[in-house]
Design an enzyme around this catalytic site. Structure first.
Site, PDB file in Angstrom:
ATOM      1  N   LYS A  14       0.832  -1.216   0.000  1.00 63.48           N
ATOM      2  CA  LYS A  14       0.000   0.000   0.000  1.00 63.48           C
ATOM      3  C   LYS A  14       0.864   1.262   0.000  1.00 63.48           C
ATOM      4  CE  LYS A  14      -2.120  -1.150   3.876  1.00 63.48           C
ATOM      5  NZ  LYS A  14      -1.446  -2.422   4.215  1.00 63.48           N
ATOM      6  N   ARG A  89      -9.907   0.517   8.735  1.00 65.51           N
ATOM      7  CA  ARG A  89      -9.416  -0.799   9.106  1.00 65.51           C
ATOM      8  C   ARG A  89     -10.414  -1.591   9.944  1.00 65.51           C
ATOM      9  NH1 ARG A  89      -3.538   0.040   8.753  1.00 65.51           N
ATOM     10  NH2 ARG A  89      -2.468  -1.842   9.360  1.00 65.51           N
ATOM     11  N   ARG A 128      11.970  -6.197   5.304  1.00 62.62           N
ATOM     12  CA  ARG A 128      11.998  -4.767   5.592  1.00 62.62           C
ATOM     13  C   ARG A 128      12.496  -4.516   7.015  1.00 62.62           C
ATOM     14  NH1 ARG A 128       6.606  -1.377   5.127  1.00 62.62           N
ATOM     15  NH2 ARG A 128       6.159  -2.561   7.003  1.00 62.62           N
ATOM     16  N   ARG A 134      11.303  -0.254  11.955  1.00 61.98           N
ATOM     17  CA  ARG A 134       9.933  -0.429  12.457  1.00 61.98           C
ATOM     18  C   ARG A 134       9.902  -1.614  13.393  1.00 61.98           C
ATOM     19  NH1 ARG A 134       5.014   0.195   8.212  1.00 61.98           N
ATOM     20  NH2 ARG A 134       4.039  -1.072   9.835  1.00 61.98           N
ATOM     21  N   ARG A 146      -0.432  -9.048  13.265  1.00 66.47           N
ATOM     22  CA  ARG A 146      -0.987  -8.004  12.383  1.00 66.47           C
ATOM     23  C   ARG A 146      -1.879  -8.639  11.318  1.00 66.47           C
ATOM     24  NH1 ARG A 146       4.566  -5.396  10.733  1.00 66.47           N
ATOM     25  NH2 ARG A 146       3.363  -4.206   9.212  1.00 66.47           N
TER      26      ARG A 146
HETATM   27  P1  AP5 Z   1       4.690  -1.538   1.832  1.00 66.44           P
HETATM   28  O1  AP5 Z   1       4.472  -0.744   0.582  1.00 66.44           O
HETATM   29  O2  AP5 Z   1       5.286  -0.875   2.988  1.00 66.44           O
HETATM   30  O3  AP5 Z   1       3.344  -2.303   2.241  1.00 66.44           O
HETATM   31  P2  AP5 Z   1       2.158  -1.819   3.149  1.00 66.44           P
HETATM   32  O4  AP5 Z   1       0.942  -2.498   2.639  1.00 66.44           O
HETATM   33  O5  AP5 Z   1       2.139  -0.330   3.232  1.00 66.44           O
HETATM   34  O6  AP5 Z   1       2.611  -2.491   4.515  1.00 66.44           O
HETATM   35  P3  AP5 Z   1       2.650  -1.904   5.984  1.00 66.44           P
HETATM   36  O7  AP5 Z   1       3.588  -2.739   6.786  1.00 66.44           O
HETATM   37  O8  AP5 Z   1       2.860  -0.434   6.001  1.00 66.44           O
HETATM   38  O9  AP5 Z   1       1.191  -2.225   6.398  1.00 66.44           O
HETATM   39  P4  AP5 Z   1       0.517  -2.174   7.728  1.00 66.44           P
HETATM   40  O10 AP5 Z   1      -0.884  -2.131   7.271  1.00 66.44           O
HETATM   41  O11 AP5 Z   1       0.871  -3.246   8.679  1.00 66.44           O
HETATM   42  O12 AP5 Z   1       1.128  -0.882   8.441  1.00 66.44           O
HETATM   43  P5  AP5 Z   1       0.522   0.496   8.865  1.00 66.44           P
HETATM   44  O13 AP5 Z   1       1.627   1.448   8.912  1.00 66.44           O
HETATM   45  O14 AP5 Z   1      -0.686   0.830   8.072  1.00 66.44           O
HETATM   46  O15 AP5 Z   1       5.586  -2.805   1.392  1.00 66.44           O
HETATM   47  C1  AP5 Z   1       6.053  -3.729   2.360  1.00 66.44           C
HETATM   48  C2  AP5 Z   1       7.449  -4.219   1.941  1.00 66.44           C
HETATM   49  O16 AP5 Z   1       7.340  -4.944   0.707  1.00 66.44           O
HETATM   50  C3  AP5 Z   1       8.437  -3.076   1.678  1.00 66.44           C
HETATM   51  O17 AP5 Z   1       9.706  -3.465   2.113  1.00 66.44           O
HETATM   52  C4  AP5 Z   1       8.402  -2.929   0.147  1.00 66.44           C
HETATM   53  O18 AP5 Z   1       9.597  -2.432  -0.369  1.00 66.44           O
HETATM   54  C5  AP5 Z   1       8.138  -4.344  -0.315  1.00 66.44           C
HETATM   55  N1  AP5 Z   1       7.371  -4.415  -1.569  1.00 66.44           N
HETATM   56  C6  AP5 Z   1       6.377  -3.579  -1.978  1.00 66.44           C
HETATM   57  N2  AP5 Z   1       5.894  -3.959  -3.185  1.00 66.44           N
HETATM   58  C7  AP5 Z   1       6.592  -5.070  -3.541  1.00 66.44           C
HETATM   59  C8  AP5 Z   1       6.562  -5.930  -4.694  1.00 66.44           C
HETATM   60  N3  AP5 Z   1       5.697  -5.732  -5.698  1.00 66.44           N
HETATM   61  N4  AP5 Z   1       7.399  -6.982  -4.723  1.00 66.44           N
HETATM   62  C9  AP5 Z   1       8.280  -7.204  -3.698  1.00 66.44           C
HETATM   63  N5  AP5 Z   1       8.380  -6.413  -2.597  1.00 66.44           N
HETATM   64  C10 AP5 Z   1       7.542  -5.366  -2.513  1.00 66.44           C
HETATM   65  O19 AP5 Z   1       0.014   0.189  10.348  1.00 66.44           O
HETATM   66  C11 AP5 Z   1       0.919  -0.083  11.395  1.00 66.44           C
HETATM   67  C12 AP5 Z   1       0.167  -0.193  12.716  1.00 66.44           C
HETATM   68  O20 AP5 Z   1      -0.454   1.068  13.015  1.00 66.44           O
HETATM   69  C13 AP5 Z   1      -0.982  -1.203  12.740  1.00 66.44           C
HETATM   70  O21 AP5 Z   1      -0.537  -2.505  13.058  1.00 66.44           O
HETATM   71  C14 AP5 Z   1      -1.873  -0.592  13.845  1.00 66.44           C
HETATM   72  O22 AP5 Z   1      -1.352  -0.890  15.108  1.00 66.44           O
HETATM   73  C15 AP5 Z   1      -1.721   0.887  13.597  1.00 66.44           C
HETATM   74  N6  AP5 Z   1      -2.736   1.419  12.680  1.00 66.44           N
HETATM   75  C16 AP5 Z   1      -2.513   2.019  11.472  1.00 66.44           C
HETATM   76  N7  AP5 Z   1      -3.664   2.389  10.906  1.00 66.44           N
HETATM   77  C17 AP5 Z   1      -4.653   2.020  11.749  1.00 66.44           C
HETATM   78  C18 AP5 Z   1      -6.069   2.115  11.703  1.00 66.44           C
HETATM   79  N8  AP5 Z   1      -6.704   2.656  10.648  1.00 66.44           N
HETATM   80  N9  AP5 Z   1      -6.779   1.622  12.757  1.00 66.44           N
HETATM   81  C19 AP5 Z   1      -6.158   1.085  13.817  1.00 66.44           C
HETATM   82  N10 AP5 Z   1      -4.823   0.952  13.928  1.00 66.44           N
HETATM   83  C20 AP5 Z   1      -4.063   1.416  12.891  1.00 66.44           C
HETATM   84 MG    MG Z   2       2.232   1.098   4.840  1.00 71.98          MG
END
Ligand code: AP5
Ligand code: MG
Length: 193
Positions: A14, A89, A128, A134, A146
């Protein structure tokens, strides 16, 4: 306005795709994960409360993230539209978002859902974790927590928007550019050029 939810499990790409999409379409990127990590970096009370949940791989309370999104929508009155990344979410978050957009006379135009296998998600996030700093990326049990939160609490968001025929599944494996091409093809069918 054009409002897009980029949907998918942790590690589905994402954040990676959001950077490219906002550059192409001039949308405002709203990532609740990034907003929460900024609160942690600034050592705010909200950040301190969120950190302990994030480190366990658990969602933070709905009212916290809904408040952040409400403020961001208010603070960007002239935006062409928003790209929501990692929000909504839970079903409650999606209902709150719909209500906030309705007040602006807007709605969600499309939900693009990235489809990636669980093995690939875990591999990407552990990889990552070697460099990202992180804390939720370094332990496999936290990554699995997660993903479990995603299945239990977040997948109902897709069911919610599916009722309105707004969800499009996009293959999330392959090169970043291939996936970007599939996402832009879907957006170009729906956005005013
Ligand atoms: P990346 O692009 O970072 O993927 P992502 O989907 O953004 O993954 P996240 O880890 O950010 O998702 P998340 O939902 O757990 O985290 P968030 O910050 O929202 O890619 C991931 C990796 O893959 C990278 O290394 C990238 O380079 C690689 N990659 C990308 N595309 C690729 C490809 N095509 N091929 C190979 N490799 C590739 O949330 C974190 C925490 O915050 C949650 O756990 C929760 O505690 C809290 N939180 C956030 N939002 C909310 C909410 N709305 N409600 C409640 N809690 C929340
Ligand atoms: Mg993200």
């Amino acid at each position: 306005m054009f409002n897009l939810i980029l949907f998918g499990p942790p590690g589905s790409g994402k954040g990676t795709q959001s950077e490219k999409l906002i550059a192409r379409y001039g949308l405002k990127h709203l990532s609740t994960g990034d907003l929460l990590r900024a609160e942690i970096a600034n050592k705010t009370p909200l950040g301190l409360e969120a950190k302990s949940l994030m480190d366990k791989g658990q969602l933070v309370p709905d009212e916290v993230v809904i408040g952040m999104i409400d403020a961001a929508l208010t603070n960007n009155p002239k935006a062409r539209g928003f790209l929501f990344d990692g929000f909504p979410r839970t079903k409650a978050q999606s209902e709150a978002l719909d209500a906030l957009l309705k007040k602006k006379g807007a709605s969600i135009n499309v939900v693009l859902a990235l489809d990636v296998t669980e093995d690939e998600l875990i591999k990407r996030l552990l990889n990552r974790g070697l460099t990202s700093g992180r804390s939720d990326d370094t332990k496999e049990d936290v990554i699995r927590a997660r993903i479990t939160e995603y299945h239990n609490k977040t997948s109902p968001v897709a069911d919610h928007y599916n009722k309105f025929g707004k969800v499009v599944l996009v293959k999330g494996e392959g090169s970043v550019d291939e996936i970007f091409g599939d996402l832009t093809a879907q957006i170009d069918q729906r956005i005013d050029q």
